[in-house]
Design a protein around this motif. Structure first.
Motif, PDB file in Angstrom:
ATOM      1  N   GLN A  72       0.822  -1.217   0.000  1.00 11.22           N
ATOM      2  CA  GLN A  72       0.000   0.000   0.000  1.00 11.22           C
ATOM      3  C   GLN A  72       0.852   1.262   0.000  1.00 11.22           C
ATOM      4  O   GLN A  72       0.423   2.308  -0.464  1.00 11.22           O
ATOM      5  CB  GLN A  72      -0.914   0.010   1.224  1.00 11.22           C
ATOM      6  CG  GLN A  72      -2.084  -0.948   1.089  1.00 11.22           C
ATOM      7  CD  GLN A  72      -2.899  -1.027   2.360  1.00 11.22           C
ATOM      8  OE1 GLN A  72      -2.417  -0.655   3.433  1.00 11.22           O
ATOM      9  NE2 GLN A  72      -4.117  -1.499   2.251  1.00 11.22           N
TER      10      GLN A  72
ATOM     11  N   PRO B  39       2.468   3.021  -3.951  1.00  6.72           N
ATOM     12  CA  PRO B  39       1.880   4.115  -4.746  1.00  6.72           C
ATOM     13  C   PRO B  39       2.067   5.478  -4.094  1.00  6.72           C
ATOM     14  O   PRO B  39       2.268   6.477  -4.797  1.00  6.72           O
ATOM     15  CB  PRO B  39       0.395   3.755  -4.838  1.00  6.72           C
ATOM     16  CG  PRO B  39       0.182   2.554  -4.018  1.00  6.72           C
ATOM     17  CD  PRO B  39       1.487   1.975  -3.644  1.00  6.72           C
ATOM     18  N   LEU B  40       2.050   5.527  -2.765  1.00 10.57           N
ATOM     19  CA  LEU B  40       2.265   6.805  -2.084  1.00 10.57           C
ATOM     20  C   LEU B  40       3.677   7.319  -2.354  1.00 10.57           C
ATOM     21  O   LEU B  40       3.882   8.507  -2.634  1.00 10.57           O
ATOM     22  CB  LEU B  40       2.057   6.649  -0.579  1.00 10.57           C
ATOM     23  CG  LEU B  40       0.635   6.416  -0.099  1.00 10.57           C
ATOM     24  CD1 LEU B  40       0.603   6.280   1.420  1.00 10.57           C
ATOM     25  CD2 LEU B  40      -0.270   7.560  -0.527  1.00 10.57           C
TER      26      LEU B  40
ATOM     27  N   VAL C  12       6.455   8.971   4.285  1.00 11.84           N
ATOM     28  CA  VAL C  12       5.771   7.743   3.876  1.00 11.84           C
ATOM     29  C   VAL C  12       6.350   6.550   4.632  1.00 11.84           C
ATOM     30  O   VAL C  12       5.608   5.716   5.169  1.00 11.84           O
ATOM     31  CB  VAL C  12       5.903   7.521   2.351  1.00 11.84           C
ATOM     32  CG1 VAL C  12       5.303   6.180   1.962  1.00 11.84           C
ATOM     33  CG2 VAL C  12       5.226   8.644   1.596  1.00 11.84           C
TER      34      VAL C  12
ATOM     35  N   ASN D  34       5.298   6.566   8.317  1.00 12.90           N
ATOM     36  CA  ASN D  34       3.925   6.085   8.497  1.00 12.90           C
ATOM     37  C   ASN D  34       3.873   4.562   8.421  1.00 12.90           C
ATOM     38  O   ASN D  34       3.197   3.909   9.216  1.00 12.90           O
ATOM     39  CB  ASN D  34       3.007   6.658   7.412  1.00 12.90           C
ATOM     40  CG  ASN D  34       2.681   8.119   7.665  1.00 12.90           C
ATOM     41  OD1 ASN D  34       3.221   8.724   8.594  1.00 12.90           O
ATOM     42  ND2 ASN D  34       1.815   8.679   6.861  1.00 12.90           N
TER      43      ASN D  34
END
Lengths: 291, 328, 322
Positions: free
Chosen positions: B18, B21-22, B308, B311
């Motif tokens: 997930q 893409p970020l 990113v 997180n």
């Protein structure tokens, strides 16, 4: 369907209850008074400033308590009080405008995601997640450095980077209200989507957003101050952040150049935070019971 | 005693997928900023400096600036993959080296500040929760509100005024004194002295956040059934607070640090500027004042990627702290 | 009855609420003998759980406090025992298990660590703790104790959680176990298993059990003696046998009729008319009188707990109930 109430019964009394609870919170009321005072000063700046904050004078670096300059002057001989009063215009405008734009964006996205759910929700929330990982302050710095500053550009940049939190809150509210009885009844009564969202769900979903407005405002004012401190504020306007930027070079000679605008920022941000806390407690009766 | 279950590994895999893409997204944002900035993208890639003609040509070729936008993106990604972040003419060295040179100072400052924030914030929060509604609680809460509202850089200036200018107790500019010849432990001690004020300035906001969060989670835990159950087993009040109740606060505390990395780094940029701390933040400030665009955009890119990753790591730590997360 | 290890006299527990002080436990006296299973029965809100919490002097809310009475446990007065010693008594001499095993286990700690806690609190030799925990879990009928100890509560079934909680409660071999609705949150088959377990523990360890429940079926099967509570006060007490055969309080009789008529199946399920009184404004005198078929003016005075048949009953007309 004429008998259907527009809002949940007790909506109006809930708000008046909340206002009553808010009024009894002395901290929050003090915060509100400070905010209103700054607002009055900002609007009536030419009346209250006493001198032109953009025009320097021969008396540079006068300490507070000087005859014509009760808060002193800066390195260019400008009156600190006048700068503070005019700076309040920038901080409050940026704070309020950014909060309104970002909350409006958040409400729009959150409503769509929460109302339609499914794939729309998935796409919009991925989008929100993406905006949430973007480093707001550093990105704003780079954008302003590359594309140039200016009051309205700052507002748009900060707002566009700040909406996801509101969107999440609104979406969560929608998810819980979407299937509520009164919404279902209105839907069966033939109300269209726009009507359902704006007239049935919004009045019951948006109380938490009121709290977010004050918090977003505080955060926007802090970002603006940081940008100003980096020398990236609106070059044509005096702002609290740019005053602190100028003060950095004169810390040893003129402490008041830093302390006055710093306390101004602190007073506004602190007030917004206590007002936010007060609203939160007042609008959340369950928490009020527990306290 | 850890239960490294298959569920945990599956969860880690999903979260990494997930995050990809970020990561791509933040890189593209950076690319678009460079491409869409007013004027010639070469200016952004090189900076507002008179560069030799052949270097301009080299940059144009490397990044394919005469190609259409999608091709340019591919070229840009290729250059990044090779670790090419450009050249800083203002500093006369490759941006990558410049950043690596400054990274240590920032990691030291933010690491110490966050450790400080966690220790003080947790203790204050537990204390406030233990004496909820009493005077101590009020003092902690009010301090937290102040700490949360004061801009880091203004707090830094105040600390300089008090402890460096008026009292003369602590140094306030840089990481070591200019004439210092200290080595070994003496040098460490010297850096430690220089670190005190900026670390306090940077940590205050997080002391406030963490103490508020800790207070709320511990207070909630203290009214929970499982704390009642533990007390019925004769568990000591200290263990109830620091083992049972605090465990409840661990996940939110990790989240507040992990998910706020971008704000921590923003605060660090401001604090480093106030204290002339030779880290990435100070470099960012200098690159903005000198219009040294490649450095500026590279820092933005590093920070974005860092956020990113932070997180992602935060979510993984959550899964370890709270085993239920793995199954959600 | 053997020697009493728990002797409670005139216990009063008050809770401060927004509408004033509520007496959740009002003048309750009871005893539990060594190795005895004593049931404290009542509907929800009757104060039976609050009585249990009062014995431990642990309350789910800080608004509750013991206002009067005496609690003697193993010969010492618990209400004058300093908090530190009281903590050492809890879990060691006197333990408690609860209604909802899920919420009473910390979700973020492994089961084994929670079972080990009472041992950790009392200098049990560290290197023997793991072995003791596994032994306890096995004895509670949990197979594969070593792997179970490493799991988190959410990975266990409701019955397993309750067994783990019982293991934790019994880790230090207490003499009294207070069980607050230990089976209410469980499936029927699991309920029977847990009750059998508790009973076998009594037989093996000589444990005394104070069983708080609203389930008369469980009482009939397992308890030696019964106390019936109504609206914070004791209504009646007797041996289980006498209580079921010859109830002397109209409330007890109604309670028995309302649950046991299922077996008779002759008429519809009986229920006592009226509602449980609000403890913030209880009826004067006998608290059952607004719902009682026998009530007269006399019932506006509180009746004393007095002998009637083989029971002690708080009713002016206990001789008419039969």
């Amino acid at each position: 369907m004429a008998a259907l109430p527009e809002t949940l019964p007790g909506q109006a009394s809930r708000l008046s209850d909340a206002w009553y609870a808010f009024r009894r919170n002395r901290r929050a009321v003090a915060g509100l008074v400070i905010l209103l005072t700054w607002t009055v000063l900002a609007i009536g700046a030419p009346l209250f400033a006493g001198s032109n904050p953009y025009r320097g004078g021969p008396d540079a670096l006068l300490p507070p308590g000087s005859p014509d300059h009760w808060l002193g002057t800066d390195n260019l001989g400008r009156d600190i009080w006048a700068e503070l009063v005019y700076g309040a215009r920038v901080s409050l405008t940026i704070g309020a405008a950014t909060a309104l734009v970002s909350v409006a964006l958040g409400i729009a996205v959150g409503s769509l995601a929460g109302y339609f759910g499914g794939r729309v929700d998935g796409v919009l929330m991925r989008f929100a997640e993406f905006f949430q990982v973007l480093p707001r302050f550093v990105l704003a710095l780079v954008i302003v450095a590359l594309f140039g500053g200016g009051l309205w550009k700052l507002i748009i940049v900060i707002a566009v980077l700040s909406w996801p939190q509101t969107a999440r809150v609104v979406r969560a509210q929608f998810l819980s209200l979407r299937e509520a009885g009164f919404v279902e009844a209105a839907r069966l009564g033939g109300m269209d989507t726009l009507g359902l969202i704006t007239r049935e769900i919004w009045p019951n979903a948006l109380t938490p957003v009121i709290v977010l407005v004050s918090l977003e405002m505080a955060s926007a004012i802090l970002i603006e101050a940081g940008l100003g401190f980096f020398g990236l504020g609106d070059p044509n306007l005096v702002s609290w952040g740019s005053m602190l930027n100028a003060a950095q070079g004169y810390l040893r000679q003129a402490w008041w150049m830093a302390v006055m605008p710093g306390l101004a920022i602190l007073s506004v941000v602190l007030s917004l935070n206590v007002v936010g806390d007060g609203l939160n407690d007042a609008l959340n009766p369950r928490l009020r019971e527990a306290a | 005693m850890s239960s490294a279950s298959p569920a945990l590994f599956r969860y880690i895999g999903v979260r990494i997928l997930q995050a990809l893409p970020l990561l791509l997204g933040v890189v593209v944002v950076n690319f678009l900023l460079i491409q869409l900035a007013p004027g010639d993208p070469t200016t952004v890639l090189i900076g507002d400096y008179p560069a030799p003609e052949e270097y301009v040509r080299q940059v144009r070729a490397e990044f394919g600036l005469d190609q259409p936008l999608p091709t340019r993106l591919v070229n840009y990604l290729g250059q990044l993959a090779q670790g090419n972040l450009g050249y800083s003419f203002a500093n006369r060295m490759p941006v990558r080296e410049l950043i690596l040179q400054r990274l240590g100072a920032t990691i030291l400052l933010t690491g110490v500040a966050m450790a400080l924030a966690t220790v003080i914030g947790v203790l204050a929060g537990v204390w406030a929760a233990r004496y909820r509604g009493k005077a101590t609680d009020g003092v902690v809460q009010t301090t937290a509100l102040l700490g949360y509202s004061i801009p880091e850089f203004f707090l830094g200036q105040i600390l300089i005024l008090i402890f460096a200018v008026w009292l003369g107790w602590l140094p306030s500019q840089g990481m070591r004194s200019a004439r210092s010849t200290a080595t070994g432990p003496a040098a460490t001690l010297e850096v430690g002295l220089f670190l005190i004020l900026p670390a306090i300035a940077l940590s205050m906001r997080y002391v406030a956040l963490i103490s508020r969060l800790t207070r709320a989670s511990v207070a909630e835990a203290l009214t929970s059934d499982y704390v009642l159950g533990a007390r019925a087993r004769g568990v000591s009040e200290r263990r109830v607070l620091f083992v049972h109740a605090l465990r409840n606060a661990a996940a939110p505390i990790v989240t507040v640090i992990g998910y706020n990395l971008s704000f921590i780094l923003a605060g660090s940029a401001l604090v480093e500027t106030v204290f002339a701390w030779p880290g990435i933040g100070r470099l960012l400030f200098d690159s903005i004042t000198r219009r040294d665009y490649p450095v500026m955009t590279a820092i933005l890119l590093m920070v974005s990627i860092g956020v990113v990753l932070a997180n992602l790591i935060t979510d993984l730590i959550q899964a370890v702290i709270d085993p239920r997360v793995r199954y959600s | 009855m053997s020697e009493a290890i728990l002797d409670v006299q005139g216990l009063v527990t008050e809770i401060r609420t927004r509408r004033g002080v509520v007496r959740a436990v009002d003048d309750v006296s009871l005893t539990v003998g060594r190795g005895e299973i004593v049931a404290l029965v009542g509907e929800s809100g009757s104060g039976k759980s609050m009585t249990a919490y009062s014995l431990m002097q642990l309350f789910p809310t800080p608004a509750a406090r013991i206002a009067a009475g005496q609690i003697r446990f193993e010969g010492r007065d618990l209400l004058t025992t300093p908090p530190d010693e009281l903590r050492r008594i809890r879990g060691d001499r006197m333990a408690m298990i609860f209604q909802d095993p899920s919420s009473f286990l910390n979700p973020l700690m492994t089961v084994g660590r929670q079972v080990a806690e009472p041992l950790l609190a009392r200098d049990y030799p560290r290197n023997q703790i793991d072995a003791r925990v596994h032994d306890l879990l096995t004895r509670m009928g949990l197979p594969d104790a070593a792997s179970l100890a490493r799991r988190y509560p959410f990975e266990l079934s409701g019955g397993q959680r309750q067994r783990a909680l019982i293991a934790a409660a019994l880790a230090c071999k207490p003499t009294l176990l207070i069980a607050d609705e230990p089976t209410t949150a469980l499936d029927v088959t699991v309920q029977a298993q847990i009750m059998d377990l508790l009973r076998s523990l009594r037989d093996e360890l000589g444990l005394s059990l104070l069983l708080i429940t609203h389930d008369l079926g469980i009482v009939a099967q397992h308890a030696d003696r019964v106390y019936v509570m109504y609206a914070a006060r004791l209504a009646e007490t007797a041996t289980t046998r006498d209580l079921f055969h010859d109830p002397r309080h109209p409330y007890t009789r109604g309670l028995l009729r309302s649950t046991l008529s299922i077996e008779g199946a002759s008429d519809e399920l009986y229920s006592i008319p009226g509602v449980v009184p609000n403890l913030a404004a209880p009826p004067q005198g006998c608290r059952f009188h607004p719902r009682c078929p026998l009530a007269t003016e006399t019932c506006h005075q509180q009746p004393p707990l007095a002998a009637a048949g083989a029971s002690l009953v708080a009713c002016w007309y206990s001789d008419r109930v039969a």
